[in-house]
Motif scaffolding. Structure first.
Motif, PDB file in Angstrom:
ATOM      1  N   PHE A  35       0.858  -1.174   0.000  1.00  0.00           N
ATOM      2  CA  PHE A  35       0.000   0.000   0.000  1.00  0.00           C
ATOM      3  C   PHE A  35       0.893   1.222   0.000  1.00  0.00           C
ATOM      4  CE2 PHE A  35      -2.774  -3.195   1.906  1.00  0.00           C
ATOM      5  CZ  PHE A  35      -3.940  -2.996   1.193  1.00  0.00           C
ATOM      6  N   LEU A  44      -4.343   6.082   3.247  1.00  0.00           N
ATOM      7  CA  LEU A  44      -5.629   5.414   3.080  1.00  0.00           C
ATOM      8  C   LEU A  44      -6.685   6.415   3.524  1.00  0.00           C
ATOM      9  CD1 LEU A  44      -4.732   1.903   4.521  1.00  0.00           C
ATOM     10  CD2 LEU A  44      -4.946   2.554   2.132  1.00  0.00           C
ATOM     11  N   ASP A  74     -13.001   4.957   4.366  1.00  0.00           N
ATOM     12  CA  ASP A  74     -13.104   3.631   4.958  1.00  0.00           C
ATOM     13  C   ASP A  74     -12.059   2.704   4.337  1.00  0.00           C
ATOM     14  OD1 ASP A  74     -15.233   4.396   6.541  1.00  0.00           O
ATOM     15  OD2 ASP A  74     -16.726   3.802   5.050  1.00  0.00           O
ATOM     16  N   VAL A  75     -11.307   2.041   5.185  1.00  0.00           N
ATOM     17  CA  VAL A  75     -10.299   1.094   4.729  1.00  0.00           C
ATOM     18  C   VAL A  75     -10.981  -0.260   4.566  1.00  0.00           C
ATOM     19  CG1 VAL A  75      -8.117  -0.024   5.280  1.00  0.00           C
ATOM     20  CG2 VAL A  75      -8.506   2.362   5.939  1.00  0.00           C
ATOM     21  N   THR A 129     -11.755  -4.148   4.446  1.00  0.00           N
ATOM     22  CA  THR A 129     -11.312  -5.293   5.230  1.00  0.00           C
ATOM     23  C   THR A 129     -10.813  -6.372   4.276  1.00  0.00           C
ATOM     24  OG1 THR A 129     -12.946  -4.812   6.916  1.00  0.00           O
ATOM     25  CG2 THR A 129     -12.037  -7.034   6.898  1.00  0.00           C
ATOM     26  N   TYR A 181       2.900  -1.915   4.223  1.00  0.00           N
ATOM     27  CA  TYR A 181       2.737  -0.491   3.943  1.00  0.00           C
ATOM     28  C   TYR A 181       3.753   0.263   4.788  1.00  0.00           C
ATOM     29  CZ  TYR A 181       0.337  -0.226   8.423  1.00  0.00           C
ATOM     30  OH  TYR A 181       0.046  -0.289   9.756  1.00  0.00           O
ATOM     31  N   THR A 202       4.953   4.180   6.459  1.00  0.00           N
ATOM     32  CA  THR A 202       4.527   5.520   6.855  1.00  0.00           C
ATOM     33  C   THR A 202       5.771   6.384   6.940  1.00  0.00           C
ATOM     34  OG1 THR A 202       4.718   5.066   9.221  1.00  0.00           O
ATOM     35  CG2 THR A 202       2.576   4.614   8.203  1.00  0.00           C
TER      36      THR A 202
END
Length: 62
Positions: free
Chosen positions: A10, A14, A17-18, A20, A34, A36
């Motif tokens: 990712f 995001l 809504d992420v 599921t 992912y 950050t």
């Protein structure tokens, strides 16, 4: 779609809504990851240094 032993990465924020992910619906040899900003630039001084480098590069038109 991922190949066998694939990695789903990712990138970017995001927003909203992420979705599921049902882990039992993907192959067990698939990696999900992912990053950050704090994972890559930890101290504030390093962030300021990188921002200055980027600004100088853009200013030179490179």
């Amino acid at each position: 779609m991922l190949r066998t032993d694939g990695t789903l990465v990712f990138c970017g924020p995001l927003i909203g809504d992420v979705p599921t992910i049902a882990m039992n619906e993907i192959a067990r040899n698939t990696r999900l990851t992912y990053g950050t900003l704090p994972d890559h630039i930890r101290p504030r001084e390093e962030l300021v240094e990188h921002a200055a480098e980027l600004s100088a590069t853009v200013h030179k038109g490179e």
